[in-house]
Design a protein around this motif. Structure first.
Motif, PDB file in Angstrom:
ATOM      1  N   GLY A 171       0.790  -1.230   0.000  1.00  0.00           N
ATOM      2  CA  GLY A 171       0.000   0.000   0.000  1.00  0.00           C
ATOM      3  C   GLY A 171       0.816   1.272   0.000  1.00  0.00           C
ATOM      4  N   GLY A 172       2.089   1.172  -0.399  1.00  0.00           N
ATOM      5  CA  GLY A 172       2.882   2.402  -0.387  1.00  0.00           C
ATOM      6  C   GLY A 172       4.305   2.205  -0.845  1.00  0.00           C
ATOM      7  N   VAL A 173       5.183   3.139  -0.460  1.00  0.00           N
ATOM      8  CA  VAL A 173       6.575   3.088  -0.847  1.00  0.00           C
ATOM      9  C   VAL A 173       7.421   3.513   0.348  1.00  0.00           C
ATOM     10  CG1 VAL A 173       6.551   5.458  -1.765  1.00  0.00           C
ATOM     11  CG2 VAL A 173       8.237   3.827  -2.619  1.00  0.00           C
ATOM     12  N   LYS A 174       8.589   2.865   0.444  1.00  0.00           N
ATOM     13  CA  LYS A 174       9.465   3.110   1.585  1.00  0.00           C
ATOM     14  C   LYS A 174      10.755   3.751   1.105  1.00  0.00           C
ATOM     15  CE  LYS A 174      11.873   0.467   5.194  1.00  0.00           C
ATOM     16  NZ  LYS A 174      12.112  -0.908   5.662  1.00  0.00           N
ATOM     17  N   GLY A 175      11.144   4.844   1.731  1.00  0.00           N
ATOM     18  CA  GLY A 175      12.403   5.508   1.400  1.00  0.00           C
ATOM     19  C   GLY A 175      13.178   5.796   2.668  1.00  0.00           C
ATOM     20  N   GLU A 176      14.061   6.778   2.582  1.00  0.00           N
ATOM     21  CA  GLU A 176      14.807   7.143   3.788  1.00  0.00           C
ATOM     22  C   GLU A 176      15.198   8.611   3.747  1.00  0.00           C
ATOM     23  OE1 GLU A 176      18.206   4.384   3.156  1.00  0.00           O
ATOM     24  OE2 GLU A 176      19.442   6.167   3.448  1.00  0.00           O
ATOM     25  N   ILE A 177      15.553   9.128   4.911  1.00  0.00           N
ATOM     26  CA  ILE A 177      16.002  10.515   4.999  1.00  0.00           C
ATOM     27  C   ILE A 177      17.447  10.576   4.533  1.00  0.00           C
ATOM     28  CG2 ILE A 177      16.501  12.415   6.587  1.00  0.00           C
ATOM     29  CD1 ILE A 177      14.061  11.438   8.220  1.00  0.00           C
ATOM     30  N   GLY A 184      16.051  22.545   9.417  1.00  0.00           N
ATOM     31  CA  GLY A 184      15.515  21.373  10.077  1.00  0.00           C
ATOM     32  C   GLY A 184      14.559  20.571   9.212  1.00  0.00           C
ATOM     33  N   ASN A 185      14.480  20.906   7.925  1.00  0.00           N
ATOM     34  CA  ASN A 185      13.664  20.119   7.010  1.00  0.00           C
ATOM     35  C   ASN A 185      14.416  18.837   6.646  1.00  0.00           C
ATOM     36  OD1 ASN A 185      11.841  22.271   6.964  1.00  0.00           O
ATOM     37  ND2 ASN A 185      12.895  23.220   5.228  1.00  0.00           N
ATOM     38  N   ALA A 186      13.685  17.717   6.619  1.00  0.00           N
ATOM     39  CA  ALA A 186      14.317  16.423   6.338  1.00  0.00           C
ATOM     40  C   ALA A 186      14.016  16.011   4.906  1.00  0.00           C
ATOM     41  CB  ALA A 186      13.813  15.377   7.318  1.00  0.00           C
ATOM     42  N   LEU A 187      15.041  15.984   4.073  1.00  0.00           N
ATOM     43  CA  LEU A 187      14.867  15.576   2.684  1.00  0.00           C
ATOM     44  C   LEU A 187      14.972  14.064   2.577  1.00  0.00           C
ATOM     45  CD1 LEU A 187      15.719  18.601   2.565  1.00  0.00           C
ATOM     46  CD2 LEU A 187      16.688  18.103   0.319  1.00  0.00           C
ATOM     47  N   THR A 188      14.064  13.475   1.800  1.00  0.00           N
ATOM     48  CA  THR A 188      14.086  12.035   1.594  1.00  0.00           C
ATOM     49  C   THR A 188      14.583  11.726   0.186  1.00  0.00           C
ATOM     50  OG1 THR A 188      11.916  11.782   0.581  1.00  0.00           O
ATOM     51  CG2 THR A 188      11.972  11.961   2.979  1.00  0.00           C
ATOM     52  N   ASN A 189      14.747  10.429  -0.080  1.00  0.00           N
ATOM     53  CA  ASN A 189      15.152   9.997  -1.431  1.00  0.00           C
ATOM     54  C   ASN A 189      13.947   9.741  -2.330  1.00  0.00           C
ATOM     55  OD1 ASN A 189      14.265   7.799   0.011  1.00  0.00           O
ATOM     56  ND2 ASN A 189      15.675   6.355  -0.949  1.00  0.00           N
ATOM     57  N   LEU A 190      12.748  10.154  -1.916  1.00  0.00           N
ATOM     58  CA  LEU A 190      11.533   9.872  -2.694  1.00  0.00           C
ATOM     59  C   LEU A 190      11.207  11.034  -3.628  1.00  0.00           C
ATOM     60  CD1 LEU A 190       9.364   8.359   0.192  1.00  0.00           C
ATOM     61  CD2 LEU A 190      10.667   7.129  -1.577  1.00  0.00           C
ATOM     62  N   ILE A 254      19.445  11.457   9.332  1.00  0.00           N
ATOM     63  CA  ILE A 254      19.846  10.832   8.075  1.00  0.00           C
ATOM     64  C   ILE A 254      19.840   9.319   8.252  1.00  0.00           C
ATOM     65  CG2 ILE A 254      21.803  10.525   6.513  1.00  0.00           C
ATOM     66  CD1 ILE A 254      22.446  13.467   6.910  1.00  0.00           C
ATOM     67  N   GLY A 255      19.289   8.614   7.264  1.00  0.00           N
ATOM     68  CA  GLY A 255      19.261   7.160   7.315  1.00  0.00           C
ATOM     69  C   GLY A 255      17.956   6.591   7.850  1.00  0.00           C
ATOM     70  N   GLN A 256      17.140   7.419   8.506  1.00  0.00           N
ATOM     71  CA  GLN A 256      15.880   6.907   9.047  1.00  0.00           C
ATOM     72  C   GLN A 256      14.926   6.515   7.912  1.00  0.00           C
ATOM     73  OE1 GLN A 256      14.443  10.014  11.558  1.00  0.00           O
ATOM     74  NE2 GLN A 256      14.851   8.884  13.439  1.00  0.00           N
ATOM     75  N   PRO A 257      14.252   5.368   8.053  1.00  0.00           N
ATOM     76  CA  PRO A 257      13.276   4.979   7.040  1.00  0.00           C
ATOM     77  C   PRO A 257      12.010   5.829   7.139  1.00  0.00           C
ATOM     78  CG  PRO A 257      13.441   3.300   8.761  1.00  0.00           C
ATOM     79  CD  PRO A 257      14.434   4.365   9.105  1.00  0.00           C
ATOM     80  N   ILE A 258      11.375   6.025   5.994  1.00  0.00           N
ATOM     81  CA  ILE A 258      10.148   6.806   5.927  1.00  0.00           C
ATOM     82  C   ILE A 258       9.222   6.073   4.954  1.00  0.00           C
ATOM     83  CG2 ILE A 258      11.166   8.291   4.159  1.00  0.00           C
ATOM     84  CD1 ILE A 258       9.545  10.569   5.230  1.00  0.00           C
ATOM     85  N   VAL A 259       7.951   5.965   5.299  1.00  0.00           N
ATOM     86  CA  VAL A 259       7.003   5.243   4.447  1.00  0.00           C
ATOM     87  C   VAL A 259       5.877   6.181   4.043  1.00  0.00           C
ATOM     88  CG1 VAL A 259       5.362   3.323   4.336  1.00  0.00           C
ATOM     89  CG2 VAL A 259       7.552   3.035   5.527  1.00  0.00           C
ATOM     90  N   VAL A 260       5.557   6.170   2.749  1.00  0.00           N
ATOM     91  CA  VAL A 260       4.417   6.953   2.268  1.00  0.00           C
ATOM     92  C   VAL A 260       3.305   5.992   1.895  1.00  0.00           C
ATOM     93  CG1 VAL A 260       3.580   8.551   0.521  1.00  0.00           C
ATOM     94  CG2 VAL A 260       5.895   8.798   1.431  1.00  0.00           C
ATOM     95  N   LYS A 261       2.106   6.201   2.478  1.00  0.00           N
ATOM     96  CA  LYS A 261       1.001   5.282   2.242  1.00  0.00           C
ATOM     97  C   LYS A 261      -0.205   6.022   1.718  1.00  0.00           C
ATOM     98  CE  LYS A 261       1.994   1.259   4.817  1.00  0.00           C
ATOM     99  NZ  LYS A 261       1.390   0.093   5.477  1.00  0.00           N
TER     100      LYS A 261
END
Lengths: 264, 264, 264
Positions: A171-177, A184-190, A254-261
């Motif tokens: 149901g989504g996609v997983k990336g990382e910071i 203080g904005n966290a950019l992801t690889n998505l 940096i390196g933390q996983p992030i999931v978009v659903k």
């Protein structure tokens, strides 16, 4: 190339010492008409991925013919190679440790050479400051239209740096910071394309398995102090807090996983 | 002098205020074709020795004719003099408090003048910002080939700043730490020549009477996380930790004594 | 305007990311002969008043025709307008949130335009980086003598930012601290003119109702480590400690009231 060719610097040298300034002196002795631009000297010491990301996010906004110098070089003085790369529009100069490779992902590489010709460097080469002794003079010579093939033997391949690819999950996609900026904005690889397959209403962003915010059009889609995710200026999804510091408030690293659903 | 003369800045102004930028505005009003280079604005506030060291480590890498401005000036507004010095290859501008003197140790001084001619400064001179009102305009005029003698009366001598000379000790030489850089490397006042008298295998470095490391050819002579001393790019012995921060790990500070001994 | 027009930057972008450098790349693509000067990128994030003060303290030291870009823009991506202002001597570019207004207090405004003409910006405009996509390209076009009226519709008024006016009190005048600089000096909103009405010997400065120091001619009117107030280089009364950090020692902060009284 312009009459006043541009040379940029992306390094982890900081600005409290004389390192960045000294490189500029070396350049100006060889090419007094160069225009020198600091992209940043604030890459965390030795963090090749952070340097690669900063260069990739900025290089394409410079004039054609710009020479980009990227120096995050924990292996200075070791056997790692020093290289110059010519693409359709730019030159790139740095150690062969991956720091150039994320920028090169979207460039057409024409030639890569190992910087072994001692006619284009500062002798004697010090053991600890190749920025001054190798990379600055080479960049200056390239900005004067010295052909890249003069700098040393051609190379077939450079050291790659793995780009953390996003992953499909239920149901989504997983990336990382991949970067936390000054605000203080966290950019992801998505990217927008990575999110294209997920549909149906406002997408939800999860960190540590907890819903954090939805994806919106701009920071002010939410009220002050609230988290929001937007497609940022570098083309990546970023997590922010309106008029606040998301990294601090949400403990993002940096390196933390992030999931978009997609919504339920 | 080049068509686009270079002016450099070495100051303790920091970069959070408008001080460095304002000096550049003043220069460009007088000489629009000057090329402006920051060596650093990160000298610790009021630390004349740190400023003197940064200038001495960098000035000679700039084109002939460069005007070097060095401003670490805790006595601004007092009776200390403001001076300009012409050497065989460069100009130096700053307060007469020693900040220029370590660079001048290896230069042939041609002329030294006290900046008293009010035709070349910004009037009225403020009490607190001589960088803007005296040093920037004087540097700009020198970069336009105004003869140095026009700036004020000649001087026979400038304020010296003692260079901490190394000392022979039993079976070795004793120096001190004179700078800690952004990477945590500790630069000493010991040069290759100072070490030449000590012979016989890898030299040992002692701090606080304890053996810390040996002197080697490059950082990667040791494995990651280990200390090593190398002859650094400024010509001085420096103590480093491979891929680490030596100052933090070994608690190194400016002024600490360091002893280099031959092996047993 | 000079042959090499000057563009300055005053922002809260910091220097650890690629933001300031990227704006310069955008400028140089449009005007390769521009001279780029950082006033500061160290304005505290989102602090419009701090940005307005830095610009007001520095802009007038630059050559006529200089284009000043000031970006403290917490509302980026919202409906706040982007503007350009032409005065008798300069151009100013920034968000319409007051950041330009303190500099404009002493300028003769000739024209103000809303930056709505998409021919002079970078398309597509991102949601989060108008510095790169709107303000940098507009500044570059102004530096190439693009008439300001081409950039968008004229405006009658811009957003004001209240200047904290000093207030008469019994036997003196009351102001406030408006800036704390890198050296720990606290700048107030009190000018020489504000103090003119108070007479009779050395004026006393009170903070928190307690006498702190007198007003003197220069830092060295007192001995080392002692507080003193002087009329600083920006024209404002400032509280300092000779060879020390007044903000830290006296716990001074932006917004604190300060009272200047005549002697008993």
């Amino acid at each position: 190339m312009a009459n006043r060719p541009v040379i940029t610097f992306t390094t982890d040298f900081g600005t409290s010492d004389w390192f960045a300034g000294t490189m500029k002196g070396v350049v100006l002795r060889i090419n007094p008409s160069a225009t020198l631009v600091d992209i940043t000297h604030g890459i965390p010491a030795g963090n090749i991925r952070a340097g690669a990301f900063a260069l990739a996010a900025s290089y394409r906004f410079f004039p054609k013919g710009t020479v980009h110098v990227a120096l995050v070089d924990p292996g200075v003085g070791s056997q790692r190679r020093a290289i110059a790369v010519q693409t359709a529009d730019y030159f790139f100069v740095g150690p062969d440790n991956g720091v150039l490779s994320w920028a090169l992902r979207s460039e057409q590489v024409r030639a890569t050479h190992s910087l072994e010709n001692r006619a284009y460097v500062l002798l004697p080469i010090s053991r600890t400051f190749h920025g001054r002794d190798i990379f600055a003079p080479v960049a200056a010579h390239l900005s004067r239209r010295t052909p890249i093939r003069n700098l040393g033997p051609p190379m077939r391949q450079i050291e790659p740096l793995a780009w953390p690819g996003p992953e499909r999950v239920d149901g989504g996609v997983k990336g990382e910071i991949v970067h936390v900026d000054h605000f203080g904005n966290a950019l992801t690889n998505l990217t927008e394309r990575d999110l294209a397959g997920i549909t149906g209403g406002p997408l939800r962003v999860q960190i540590h398995g907890k819903a954090v915010c939805v994806i919106a059009g701009s920071y002010d889609s939410v009220s002050r102090g609230n988290p929001v995710a937007v497609l940022g200026s570098s083309g990546f999804l970023e997590v922010a807090i309106r008029d606040g510091n998301a990294a601090r408030r949400l403990r993002l690293r940096i390196g933390q996983p992030i999931v978009v659903k997609e919504p339920h």
